[in-house]
Design a protein around this motif. Structure first.
Motif, PDB file in Angstrom:
ATOM      1  N   LEU A  30      -0.078   8.834   7.197  1.00 55.76           N
ATOM      2  CA  LEU A  30      -0.986   7.761   6.800  1.00 55.76           C
ATOM      3  C   LEU A  30      -0.685   6.520   7.628  1.00 55.76           C
ATOM      4  CD1 LEU A  30      -0.937   7.998   2.889  1.00 55.76           C
ATOM      5  CD2 LEU A  30      -2.768   8.707   4.422  1.00 55.76           C
ATOM      6  N   ARG A  31      -1.691   6.005   8.277  1.00 57.44           N
ATOM      7  CA  ARG A  31      -1.565   4.758   9.008  1.00 57.44           C
ATOM      8  C   ARG A  31      -2.071   3.623   8.128  1.00 57.44           C
ATOM      9  NH1 ARG A  31      -4.048   3.353  15.038  1.00 57.44           N
ATOM     10  NH2 ARG A  31      -3.686   1.096  14.943  1.00 57.44           N
ATOM     11  N   VAL A  32      -1.189   2.672   7.846  1.00 65.27           N
ATOM     12  CA  VAL A  32      -1.527   1.536   6.992  1.00 65.27           C
ATOM     13  C   VAL A  32      -1.300   0.275   7.812  1.00 65.27           C
ATOM     14  CG1 VAL A  32      -1.070   0.341   4.821  1.00 65.27           C
ATOM     15  CG2 VAL A  32      -0.836   2.830   4.941  1.00 65.27           C
ATOM     16  N   HIS A  58      -2.810   9.305  -0.518  1.00 64.11           N
ATOM     17  CA  HIS A  58      -3.982   8.793   0.177  1.00 64.11           C
ATOM     18  C   HIS A  58      -5.179   8.709  -0.776  1.00 64.11           C
ATOM     19  CE1 HIS A  58      -7.132   9.265   3.604  1.00 64.11           C
ATOM     20  NE2 HIS A  58      -6.807   8.004   3.438  1.00 64.11           N
ATOM     21  N   ASP A  71       0.436  -3.084   5.958  1.00 67.55           N
ATOM     22  CA  ASP A  71       1.813  -3.149   5.455  1.00 67.55           C
ATOM     23  C   ASP A  71       2.736  -3.599   6.581  1.00 67.55           C
ATOM     24  OD1 ASP A  71       1.100  -2.396   2.946  1.00 67.55           O
ATOM     25  OD2 ASP A  71       2.118  -0.468   2.956  1.00 67.55           O
ATOM     26  N   GLU A 128      -6.834   0.333   1.931  1.00 67.58           N
ATOM     27  CA  GLU A 128      -7.180   0.858   3.242  1.00 67.58           C
ATOM     28  C   GLU A 128      -6.000   1.609   3.855  1.00 67.58           C
ATOM     29  OE1 GLU A 128      -8.719  -2.065   5.879  1.00 67.58           O
ATOM     30  OE2 GLU A 128     -10.301  -2.729   4.505  1.00 67.58           O
ATOM     31  N   SER A 129      -6.228   2.886   4.157  1.00 66.23           N
ATOM     32  CA  SER A 129      -5.255   3.701   4.879  1.00 66.23           C
ATOM     33  C   SER A 129      -6.025   4.808   5.580  1.00 66.23           C
ATOM     34  CB  SER A 129      -4.202   4.295   3.939  1.00 66.23           C
ATOM     35  OG  SER A 129      -4.807   5.126   2.957  1.00 66.23           O
ATOM     36  N   GLN A 177      -4.643   5.806  -3.122  1.00 62.30           N
ATOM     37  CA  GLN A 177      -4.926   4.559  -2.414  1.00 62.30           C
ATOM     38  C   GLN A 177      -6.427   4.311  -2.317  1.00 62.30           C
ATOM     39  OE1 GLN A 177      -2.843   5.425   1.213  1.00 62.30           O
ATOM     40  NE2 GLN A 177      -0.881   4.655   0.464  1.00 62.30           N
ATOM     41  N   VAL A 235       0.826  -1.209   0.000  1.00 61.08           N
ATOM     42  CA  VAL A 235       0.000   0.000   0.000  1.00 61.08           C
ATOM     43  C   VAL A 235       0.863   1.263   0.000  1.00 61.08           C
ATOM     44  CG1 VAL A 235      -1.796   1.294   1.228  1.00 61.08           C
ATOM     45  CG2 VAL A 235      -1.880  -1.211   1.143  1.00 61.08           C
ATOM     46  N   THR A 236       1.812   1.361   0.930  1.00 59.28           N
ATOM     47  CA  THR A 236       2.611   2.581   1.020  1.00 59.28           C
ATOM     48  C   THR A 236       3.642   2.692  -0.099  1.00 59.28           C
ATOM     49  OG1 THR A 236       3.963   1.451   2.698  1.00 59.28           O
ATOM     50  CG2 THR A 236       2.311   3.011   3.466  1.00 59.28           C
TER      51      THR A 236
END
Length: 399
Positions: free
Chosen positions: A154-156, A121, A159, A130-131, A124, A61-62
């Motif tokens: 951003l909290r992922v 973001h 990952d 999802e983040s 994504q 994701v990141t």
């Protein structure tokens, strides 16, 4: 005595010869052996390669970049397989891989970085990922060691991370237990017989015969002698310098999850291991085959990491390393049959080699056994770089 194509060759051999013993070559060998194939790996230092330098972020994701939406599907497929993959590998090898489902926090240190993260973001979200957007205060609540100037992040939670060195060691043991033969020597030249790959000339002078050859030599894949021009993989080395520090027990926990940011346009990440190691990386340098650790590279990483987490300069610096990522023209891997019958590629993974280990092993074992890649891997065949007028790559026949 083995039969390669239609010609009998009096030489030691196996069903499959994998050239390259990094994580990609080893996972290919392990999965192929599980399907009943007789597999040999040729590498002077099996279990080494880029994995010895990689940080092990499983960041589907990141790590998303504009223009890489197709690669995203492959990355996600591999990330989803990781928990079951490491559970199976750890049971098969009796070794811990250092897999941690700890999540990742990507943060911004100024208004420009904050705008960049906002765009990421949004991308994504459009990609169905999802983040969660956090304020600077919320970021520091999660990770108190972050600098006061953090503007947002951003909290992922999906990952994660794995320790690439432990992963490679576990794959090496799993291969040995599955009956894979490990030849600690280089492959000097590809052997071609009757218009198909037939094995390789090894560093000790042995002509090793094989029904299939998988070229998984990372950034060195394009340098193997004997490759016909139409089968040479378009892979180049991209240098990355990485630091390792140690968090004393009195300072633990220093960070609870992977933290990454863009500082002055350069990417920096900090990956905390459960054993107290903290990995800081990584530079990205187009300098050919140079693997020198430079004062400038170390300085830039420490400077940017210090801006992100000021307390890092108090930690002991225990290791500096430089390695070479195998990069393709579109930064995606080359998987499957080439224009030369009997020769397959598993290379060009660039910054995603560790992340793509599970899906690569599954894909290569399937194409070796059935002649066809699974659907998720089909956009990454080597023929996507062939001239438009070239003939399509023939389907492989199973061993």
């Amino acid at each position: 005595m083995r039969t390669c194509g239609t010609t009998s060759v009096s030489a030691p051999g196996s069903d499959v010869l994998v050239i390259g013993g990094g994580v990609i070559g080893l996972v290919t060998a392990w999965r192929a052996a599980q399907r009943g194939m007789d597999v040999t790996v040729a590498d002077p230092d099996p279990g080494g390669g880029a994995a010895g330098v990689a940080a092990g972020m499983l960041a589907a994701v990141t790590e998303l970049h504009y223009g890489e939406e197709t690669l995203l599907g492959l990355n996600l497929a591999s990330a989803h397989r990781y928990p079951a993959f490491v559970a199976e590998l750890e049971e098969a090898s009796g070794r811990d891989t250092g897999f941690r489902a700890c999540g990742t926090l990507a943060v911004a240190l100024d208004s420009d970085d904050r705008a960049h993260l906002r765009e990421l973001h949004a991308l994504q979200g459009r990609s169905g990922l999802e983040s969660a957007w956090l304020s600077g205060r919320e970021c520091r609540r999660l990770e108190p060691m972050l600098a006061p100037g953090v503007r947002g992040g951003l909290r992922v939670d999906g990952d994660h991370q794995v320790d690439p060195r432990r992963l490679a060691a576990a794959l090496l043991t799993a291969c040995e237990r599955a009956g894979v033969t490990l030849l600690r020597t280089e492959a000097r030249r590809l052997s071609v017989d009757g218009g198909r790959a037939a094995g390789a000339l090894l560093g000790d002078g042995t002509e090793f015969a094989a029904d299939r050859v998988v070229l998984a030599a990372g950034s060195l894949s394009g340098r193997l002698a004997g490759l016909p021009p139409e089968a040479v993989p378009p892979v180049r080395p991209v240098k990355g310098q990485v630091l390792r520090l140690t968090v004393p027990p009195a300072r633990a926990p220093f960070l609870s999850r992977t933290v990454r940011a863009v500082v002055r346009g350069g990417h920096v990440y900090l990956v905390p291991r459960e054993n107290g190691e903290l990995v800081v990386g990584a530079t990205s340098e187009e300098l050919g085959w140079d693997t020198t650790v430079t004062a400038g590279g170390v300085y830039e990483l420490l400077r940017d990491a210090h801006e992100l987490v000021p307390g890092i300069t108090e930690l002991p610096l225990t290791e500096t390393r430089a390695g070479l990522r195998p990069a393709s023209p579109d930064n995606a891997p080359l998987l499957g049959p080439t224009a030369l019958p009997g020769l397959l590629l598993a290379t060009g993974h660039h910054r995603n080699g560790v992340l793509l280990t599970p899906v690569t092993g599954d894909a290569m074992a399937q194409v070796l056994a059935t002649g066809e890649l699974p659907e998720v891997a089909r956009p990454f065949t080597p023929d996507r770089f062939a001239p438009a007028s070239a003939a399509p790559v023939p389907q492989e026949q199973p061993v």
